[in-house]
Design an enzyme around this catalytic site. Structure first.
Site, PDB file in Angstrom:
ATOM      1  N   ARG A  81     -82.673  62.471  -7.151  1.00 45.76           N
ATOM      2  CA  ARG A  81     -81.648  63.337  -6.575  1.00 45.76           C
ATOM      3  C   ARG A  81     -81.075  62.690  -5.320  1.00 45.76           C
ATOM      4  O   ARG A  81     -81.792  61.998  -4.603  1.00 45.76           O
ATOM      5  CB  ARG A  81     -82.262  64.686  -6.160  1.00 45.76           C
ATOM      6  CG  ARG A  81     -82.575  65.577  -7.333  1.00 45.76           C
ATOM      7  CD  ARG A  81     -83.112  66.911  -6.848  1.00 45.76           C
ATOM      8  NE  ARG A  81     -82.165  67.658  -6.027  1.00 45.76           N
ATOM      9  CZ  ARG A  81     -81.143  68.361  -6.498  1.00 45.76           C
ATOM     10  NH1 ARG A  81     -80.922  68.424  -7.785  1.00 45.76           N
ATOM     11  NH2 ARG A  81     -80.340  69.015  -5.686  1.00 45.76           N
ATOM     12  N   ILE A  82     -79.799  62.944  -5.099  1.00 44.39           N
ATOM     13  CA  ILE A  82     -79.219  62.575  -3.809  1.00 44.39           C
ATOM     14  C   ILE A  82     -79.542  63.728  -2.881  1.00 44.39           C
ATOM     15  O   ILE A  82     -79.299  64.885  -3.222  1.00 44.39           O
ATOM     16  CB  ILE A  82     -77.699  62.377  -3.952  1.00 44.39           C
ATOM     17  CG1 ILE A  82     -77.433  61.178  -4.853  1.00 44.39           C
ATOM     18  CG2 ILE A  82     -77.052  62.209  -2.581  1.00 44.39           C
ATOM     19  CD1 ILE A  82     -75.980  61.000  -5.220  1.00 44.39           C
TER      20      ILE A  82
ATOM     21  N   HIS B 175     -86.727  51.674  -4.069  1.00 43.64           N
ATOM     22  CA  HIS B 175     -85.576  51.415  -4.933  1.00 43.64           C
ATOM     23  C   HIS B 175     -85.823  50.106  -5.672  1.00 43.64           C
ATOM     24  O   HIS B 175     -86.177  49.105  -5.047  1.00 43.64           O
ATOM     25  CB  HIS B 175     -84.311  51.316  -4.070  1.00 43.64           C
ATOM     26  CG  HIS B 175     -83.067  51.138  -4.886  1.00 43.64           C
ATOM     27  ND1 HIS B 175     -82.587  52.129  -5.715  1.00 43.64           N
ATOM     28  CD2 HIS B 175     -82.225  50.079  -5.026  1.00 43.64           C
ATOM     29  CE1 HIS B 175     -81.491  51.687  -6.321  1.00 43.64           C
ATOM     30  NE2 HIS B 175     -81.257  50.454  -5.916  1.00 43.64           N
TER      31      HIS B 175
ATOM     32  N   GLY C  84     -93.863  59.256 -12.875  1.00 42.75           N
ATOM     33  CA  GLY C  84     -94.875  59.336 -11.818  1.00 42.75           C
ATOM     34  C   GLY C  84     -95.809  58.148 -11.689  1.00 42.75           C
ATOM     35  O   GLY C  84     -96.882  58.268 -11.104  1.00 42.75           O
ATOM     36  N   SER C  85     -95.393  56.968 -12.164  1.00 46.28           N
ATOM     37  CA  SER C  85     -96.316  55.831 -12.035  1.00 46.28           C
ATOM     38  C   SER C  85     -96.489  55.409 -10.573  1.00 46.28           C
ATOM     39  O   SER C  85     -97.597  55.023 -10.162  1.00 46.28           O
ATOM     40  CB  SER C  85     -95.881  54.652 -12.903  1.00 46.28           C
ATOM     41  OG  SER C  85     -94.760  53.993 -12.360  1.00 46.28           O
TER      42      SER C  85
ATOM     43  N   ARG D   5     -76.425  72.021  -4.368  1.00 49.71           N
ATOM     44  CA  ARG D   5     -77.264  71.021  -3.708  1.00 49.71           C
ATOM     45  C   ARG D   5     -77.855  71.495  -2.377  1.00 49.71           C
ATOM     46  O   ARG D   5     -79.054  71.426  -2.146  1.00 49.71           O
ATOM     47  CB  ARG D   5     -76.473  69.725  -3.504  1.00 49.71           C
ATOM     48  CG  ARG D   5     -77.315  68.579  -2.976  1.00 49.71           C
ATOM     49  CD  ARG D   5     -76.516  67.297  -2.851  1.00 49.71           C
ATOM     50  NE  ARG D   5     -75.929  66.880  -4.109  1.00 49.71           N
ATOM     51  CZ  ARG D   5     -76.590  66.315  -5.121  1.00 49.71           C
ATOM     52  NH1 ARG D   5     -77.883  66.091  -5.012  1.00 49.71           N
ATOM     53  NH2 ARG D   5     -75.980  65.973  -6.229  1.00 49.71           N
TER      54      ARG D   5
ATOM     55  N   LEU E  24     -76.350  57.025   0.297  1.00 49.85           N
ATOM     56  CA  LEU E  24     -77.074  56.713  -0.930  1.00 49.85           C
ATOM     57  C   LEU E  24     -77.674  55.311  -0.795  1.00 49.85           C
ATOM     58  O   LEU E  24     -76.963  54.315  -0.802  1.00 49.85           O
ATOM     59  CB  LEU E  24     -76.123  56.766  -2.142  1.00 49.85           C
ATOM     60  CG  LEU E  24     -76.715  56.334  -3.486  1.00 49.85           C
ATOM     61  CD1 LEU E  24     -77.876  57.228  -3.889  1.00 49.85           C
ATOM     62  CD2 LEU E  24     -75.656  56.321  -4.568  1.00 49.85           C
ATOM     63  N   ASP E  25     -78.997  55.270  -0.633  1.00 51.32           N
ATOM     64  CA  ASP E  25     -79.721  53.998  -0.521  1.00 51.32           C
ATOM     65  C   ASP E  25     -79.180  53.119   0.615  1.00 51.32           C
ATOM     66  O   ASP E  25     -78.991  51.909   0.453  1.00 51.32           O
ATOM     67  CB  ASP E  25     -79.696  53.244  -1.864  1.00 51.32           C
ATOM     68  CG  ASP E  25     -80.420  54.015  -2.952  1.00 51.32           C
ATOM     69  OD1 ASP E  25     -81.371  54.749  -2.627  1.00 51.32           O
ATOM     70  OD2 ASP E  25     -80.036  53.886  -4.124  1.00 51.32           O
TER      71      ASP E  25
END
Ligand code: GAR
Length: 205
Positions: free
Chosen positions: A92-93, A110, A12-13, A66, A145-146
């Site tokens: 998570r995806i 990311h 959680g930074s 999912r 994904l990304d």
């Protein structure tokens, strides 16, 4: 002020940096954190948010399918009426069941250039490949994904970083600053769109 739901799975930074930015930094008067949510009820970041008086919620994802989990998570988050869903180490995806209710309003950070590296362990990847630099990316989330449209990137100089910890330390410092700044710009641009739409509708009357 834009209502932010921050999602995390661990430390959680980034969440803490964003929370701080809403209180005293670049997001002050622009955004408020309406909930910090985790799929891991024992995530350190959830405890840290609660200790600062921030509303928190969790729903364990372990053992769930999912789509079913994502539908429940989306329904829970909708109760908080977020303007933006901010993924901050949410490991998570996410499936269409989650994306659809918030389409175009989910943002992720990311720790690499999403064109070069996707998924987990981006700092390990940079370190193992002895890259001289990496590029932190903030992007909108779509169903890949990304793969979503990039909002901002910032290069981190990794020359001379001879441990993974040092790579992460340099990267996270950039993440914390870049995420808050990019969200501030995104919120301002949405406000501009909204106020010019209001102008147009007034002049139409
Ligand atoms: C951050 O480095 C974030 O960019 C990364 O997880 C870390 C979470 O740290 N996210 C991903 O790798 C997503 N693919 P934090 O919990 O201290 O913010």
């Amino acid at each position: 002020r834009a209502r932010l739901a921050i999602l995390l799975s661990g430390r959680g930074s980034n969440m803490l940096a964003l929370l701080e930015a809403t209180k005293t930094g670049i997001l002050k008067n622009l955004a408020e954190v309406v909930v910090v949510f985790s799929n891991k009820p024992d995530a350190f970041g959830l405890e840290a948010a609660a200790a600062l008086g921030c509303p928190v919620a969790s729903l364990p994802s372990q053992g769930r399918k999912r789509e079913a989990f994502d539908a429940d998570a989306a329904a829970l988050l909708q109760q908080y009426q977020p303007d933006l869903v901010v993924l901050a180490g949410y490991m998570r995806i996410i499936s269409p069941a989650f994306i659809q209710p918030f389409a175009g309003r989910i943002v992720n950070i990311h720790p690499a250039d999403t064109h070069q590296h996707q998924g987990l362990h981006a700092y390990e990847w940079a370190f193992d490949n002895k890259l001289p630099e990496t590029k932190i990316t903030v992007h909108l989330v779509d169903e890949g994904l990304d793969t979503g449209p990039i909002l901002a990137q910032q290069t981190v100089d990794l020359r001379g970083a001879d441990t993974l910890e040092e790579v992460e330390r340099r990267g996270l410092a950039v993440e914390h600053e870049l995420y808050a700044r990019t969200l501030a710009e995104l919120i301002k641009s949405k406000q501009n769109v909204m106020s010019s739409a209001a102008e147009t509708s007034r002049s139409d009357e």
